[in-house]
Design a protein around this motif. Structure first.
Motif, PDB file in Angstrom:
ATOM      1  N   ALA A 164      26.952  -4.397 -26.493  1.00 24.42           N
ATOM      2  CA  ALA A 164      27.017  -5.346 -25.719  1.00 24.42           C
ATOM      3  C   ALA A 164      28.144  -6.221 -25.605  1.00 24.42           C
ATOM      4  O   ALA A 164      28.638  -6.757 -24.275  1.00 24.42           O
ATOM      5  CB  ALA A 164      25.859  -6.337 -26.022  1.00 24.42           C
ATOM      6  N   ALA A 165      28.743  -6.389 -26.676  1.00 21.44           N
ATOM      7  CA  ALA A 165      29.891  -7.314 -26.861  1.00 21.44           C
ATOM      8  C   ALA A 165      31.216  -6.634 -26.080  1.00 21.44           C
ATOM      9  O   ALA A 165      32.068  -7.228 -25.516  1.00 21.44           O
ATOM     10  CB  ALA A 165      30.120  -7.592 -28.253  1.00 21.44           C
ATOM     11  N   ALA A 166      31.241  -5.319 -26.079  1.00 22.61           N
ATOM     12  CA  ALA A 166      32.235  -4.562 -25.397  1.00 22.61           C
ATOM     13  C   ALA A 166      32.160  -4.726 -23.997  1.00 22.61           C
ATOM     14  O   ALA A 166      32.993  -4.474 -23.189  1.00 22.61           O
ATOM     15  CB  ALA A 166      32.043  -2.944 -25.674  1.00 22.61           C
ATOM     16  N   LEU A 167      31.064  -4.946 -23.338  1.00 22.03           N
ATOM     17  CA  LEU A 167      30.870  -5.091 -21.870  1.00 22.03           C
ATOM     18  C   LEU A 167      30.856  -6.443 -21.665  1.00 22.03           C
ATOM     19  O   LEU A 167      30.483  -6.863 -20.437  1.00 22.03           O
ATOM     20  CB  LEU A 167      29.655  -4.425 -21.519  1.00 22.03           C
ATOM     21  CG  LEU A 167      29.625  -2.933 -21.567  1.00 22.03           C
ATOM     22  CD1 LEU A 167      28.324  -2.148 -21.190  1.00 22.03           C
ATOM     23  CD2 LEU A 167      30.736  -2.244 -20.950  1.00 22.03           C
ATOM     24  N   ASP A 168      31.343  -7.664 -22.369  1.00 21.73           N
ATOM     25  CA  ASP A 168      31.323  -8.904 -22.074  1.00 21.73           C
ATOM     26  C   ASP A 168      32.461  -8.958 -20.783  1.00 21.73           C
ATOM     27  O   ASP A 168      33.639  -8.476 -20.971  1.00 21.73           O
ATOM     28  CB  ASP A 168      31.909  -9.795 -23.248  1.00 21.73           C
ATOM     29  CG  ASP A 168      32.193 -10.997 -23.004  1.00 21.73           C
ATOM     30  OD1 ASP A 168      31.702 -11.470 -21.909  1.00 21.73           O
ATOM     31  OD2 ASP A 168      32.455 -11.822 -24.068  1.00 21.73           O
ATOM     32  N   ARG A 169      32.114  -9.415 -19.627  1.00 23.28           N
ATOM     33  CA  ARG A 169      32.856  -9.668 -18.544  1.00 23.28           C
ATOM     34  C   ARG A 169      33.415 -11.009 -18.342  1.00 23.28           C
ATOM     35  O   ARG A 169      33.661 -11.790 -17.423  1.00 23.28           O
ATOM     36  CB  ARG A 169      32.192  -9.311 -17.410  1.00 23.28           C
ATOM     37  CG  ARG A 169      31.874  -7.677 -17.358  1.00 23.28           C
ATOM     38  CD  ARG A 169      31.289  -7.197 -16.254  1.00 23.28           C
ATOM     39  NE  ARG A 169      31.348  -5.765 -16.158  1.00 23.28           N
ATOM     40  CZ  ARG A 169      30.261  -5.163 -16.904  1.00 23.28           C
ATOM     41  NH1 ARG A 169      29.464  -5.759 -17.527  1.00 23.28           N
ATOM     42  NH2 ARG A 169      30.350  -3.887 -16.663  1.00 23.28           N
ATOM     43  N   ILE A 170      33.388 -11.969 -19.405  1.00 25.62           N
ATOM     44  CA  ILE A 170      33.851 -13.272 -19.414  1.00 25.62           C
ATOM     45  C   ILE A 170      35.260 -13.354 -19.783  1.00 25.62           C
ATOM     46  O   ILE A 170      35.773 -12.917 -20.706  1.00 25.62           O
ATOM     47  CB  ILE A 170      33.074 -14.170 -20.442  1.00 25.62           C
ATOM     48  CG1 ILE A 170      31.648 -14.430 -20.177  1.00 25.62           C
ATOM     49  CG2 ILE A 170      33.678 -15.740 -20.449  1.00 25.62           C
ATOM     50  CD1 ILE A 170      30.774 -15.014 -21.040  1.00 25.62           C
ATOM     51  N   VAL A 171      36.191 -13.886 -18.742  1.00 31.95           N
ATOM     52  CA  VAL A 171      37.499 -14.097 -18.779  1.00 31.95           C
ATOM     53  C   VAL A 171      37.995 -15.494 -18.591  1.00 31.95           C
ATOM     54  O   VAL A 171      37.595 -16.157 -17.709  1.00 31.95           O
ATOM     55  CB  VAL A 171      38.376 -13.142 -18.001  1.00 31.95           C
ATOM     56  CG1 VAL A 171      39.853 -13.225 -17.946  1.00 31.95           C
ATOM     57  CG2 VAL A 171      37.864 -11.674 -17.922  1.00 31.95           C
ATOM     58  N   ILE A 172      38.984 -15.918 -19.527  1.00 34.25           N
ATOM     59  CA  ILE A 172      39.456 -17.264 -19.370  1.00 34.25           C
ATOM     60  C   ILE A 172      40.718 -17.076 -18.728  1.00 34.25           C
ATOM     61  O   ILE A 172      41.638 -16.454 -19.151  1.00 34.25           O
ATOM     62  CB  ILE A 172      39.583 -17.742 -20.807  1.00 34.25           C
ATOM     63  CG1 ILE A 172      38.279 -18.162 -21.457  1.00 34.25           C
ATOM     64  CG2 ILE A 172      40.588 -19.434 -20.495  1.00 34.25           C
ATOM     65  CD1 ILE A 172      38.417 -18.551 -22.971  1.00 34.25           C
ATOM     66  N   ILE A 173      40.908 -17.729 -17.383  1.00 31.31           N
ATOM     67  CA  ILE A 173      42.137 -17.615 -16.847  1.00 31.31           C
ATOM     68  C   ILE A 173      42.847 -18.954 -16.856  1.00 31.31           C
ATOM     69  O   ILE A 173      42.486 -20.067 -16.465  1.00 31.31           O
ATOM     70  CB  ILE A 173      41.730 -17.460 -15.158  1.00 31.31           C
ATOM     71  CG1 ILE A 173      41.027 -16.108 -15.060  1.00 31.31           C
ATOM     72  CG2 ILE A 173      42.879 -17.307 -14.337  1.00 31.31           C
ATOM     73  CD1 ILE A 173      40.412 -15.696 -13.859  1.00 31.31           C
ATOM     74  N   THR A 174      44.263 -18.689 -17.108  1.00 30.34           N
ATOM     75  CA  THR A 174      45.196 -19.947 -17.517  1.00 30.34           C
ATOM     76  C   THR A 174      46.307 -20.092 -16.271  1.00 30.34           C
ATOM     77  O   THR A 174      46.883 -18.951 -16.291  1.00 30.34           O
ATOM     78  CB  THR A 174      45.510 -19.912 -18.890  1.00 30.34           C
ATOM     79  OG1 THR A 174      44.491 -19.904 -19.735  1.00 30.34           O
ATOM     80  CG2 THR A 174      46.370 -21.199 -18.970  1.00 30.34           C
ATOM     81  N   ASN A 175      46.510 -21.118 -15.952  1.00 35.12           N
ATOM     82  CA  ASN A 175      47.547 -21.393 -15.092  1.00 35.12           C
ATOM     83  C   ASN A 175      49.045 -21.744 -15.843  1.00 35.12           C
ATOM     84  O   ASN A 175      48.796 -22.799 -16.280  1.00 35.12           O
ATOM     85  CB  ASN A 175      47.269 -22.412 -14.026  1.00 35.12           C
ATOM     86  CG  ASN A 175      48.411 -22.413 -12.883  1.00 35.12           C
ATOM     87  OD1 ASN A 175      49.418 -21.935 -13.089  1.00 35.12           O
ATOM     88  ND2 ASN A 175      48.205 -23.574 -12.064  1.00 35.12           N
ATOM     89  N   THR A 176      49.763 -20.828 -16.023  1.00 36.14           N
ATOM     90  CA  THR A 176      50.957 -21.269 -16.705  1.00 36.14           C
ATOM     91  C   THR A 176      52.084 -21.450 -15.954  1.00 36.14           C
ATOM     92  O   THR A 176      53.359 -21.460 -16.442  1.00 36.14           O
ATOM     93  CB  THR A 176      51.177 -20.264 -17.651  1.00 36.14           C
ATOM     94  OG1 THR A 176      51.594 -18.772 -16.872  1.00 36.14           O
ATOM     95  CG2 THR A 176      49.903 -19.636 -18.606  1.00 36.14           C
ATOM     96  N   THR A 177      51.917 -21.617 -14.738  1.00 40.07           N
ATOM     97  CA  THR A 177      52.803 -21.895 -13.711  1.00 40.07           C
ATOM     98  C   THR A 177      53.252 -23.370 -13.906  1.00 40.07           C
ATOM     99  O   THR A 177      52.363 -24.143 -14.191  1.00 40.07           O
ATOM    100  CB  THR A 177      52.922 -21.330 -12.190  1.00 40.07           C
ATOM    101  OG1 THR A 177      51.801 -22.181 -11.610  1.00 40.07           O
ATOM    102  CG2 THR A 177      52.245 -19.918 -12.257  1.00 40.07           C
TER     103      THR A 177
END
Length: 108
Positions: free
Chosen positions: A21-34
């Motif tokens: 279940a942990a391997a299929l975690d689809r939560i992503v933190i997207i950061t604007n570094t521009t």
């Protein structure tokens, strides 16, 4: 302490399913570094032929800000393509991102 084979098997099965279940975690933190605001952000799974809805909606992502997105759309896809539209109108694509393995993604 003596552990029966059935209890050991059950314990190992629980560990296996938790890891799966942990391997299929689809939560992503997207950061604007521009140094610009992101006006629009799209993420579409590899099985679609068009961009889905803007993940930011009515908001913008300022320089240095992050957004947490759950890409579990019920399709079981892990591979997603991204389209970023900056305030200046510039567009950037990032393709073939495995959201099941990547926990963070930077807009550069």
């Amino acid at each position: 302490m003596i552990i029966s084979k059935s209890r050991l098997a059950l314990g190992l099965a629980c560990v296996f399913f938790a890891a799966q279940a942990a391997a299929l975690d689809r939560i992503v933190i997207i950061t604007n570094t521009t140094d610009q605001h992101v006006e629009e952000l799209y993420g579409s799974n590899d099985g679609t032929t068009s961009w889905q809805e803007d993940l930011l909606g009515d908001y913008t992502l300022a320089p240095g800000e992050s957004i947490e997105v759950d890409f579990d759309d019920g399709t079981n896809y892990c591979i997603f393509d991204f389209l970023v539209v900056m305030r200046s109108g510039e567009q950037f694509k990032r393709e073939d991102v495995n959201v099941c393995k990547v926990g963070e993604l930077e807009i550069e």
